[in-house]
Design a protein around this motif. Structure first.
Motif: not given
Length: 82
Positions: A15-16, A18-20, A22-23, A26
């Motif tokens: 999850e981390q 994927v967040r990284d 996406r960030r 962006r």
């Protein structure tokens, strides 16, 4: 002889990771672009959905920008400046 322990590298939770990603990927919009898009939406010549598709932004992002734009206008003092 000293033995060095070779501990496995620390794993990042999926999850981390994927967040990284996406960030990092962006898209960042300039204030001028946000204002232009909001004003086009307020003009009403095309639907908000069509405008957002054309600009490749989420409708929720458009409405957040619109709310921010209108609130900024309310905070501005009325009457002549100077």
């Amino acid at each position: 002889m000293s033995q060095k322990s070779s501990a496995p590298p620390a794993r990042v939770p999926a999850e981390q990771l994927v967040r990284d990603i996406r960030r990092a990927t962006r898209k960042h919009h300039f204030a001028e672009d946000k204002i232009r898009i909001v004003l086009e939406g307020l003009r009403g010549e095309e639907s908000i959905a069509a405008l957002c598709r054309r600009e490749a932004i989420a409708e929720s992002l458009y409405y957040a920008w619109s709310k921010e734009f209108l609130e900024a206008g309310r905070r501005r003092p009325s009457g002549p400046i100077g």
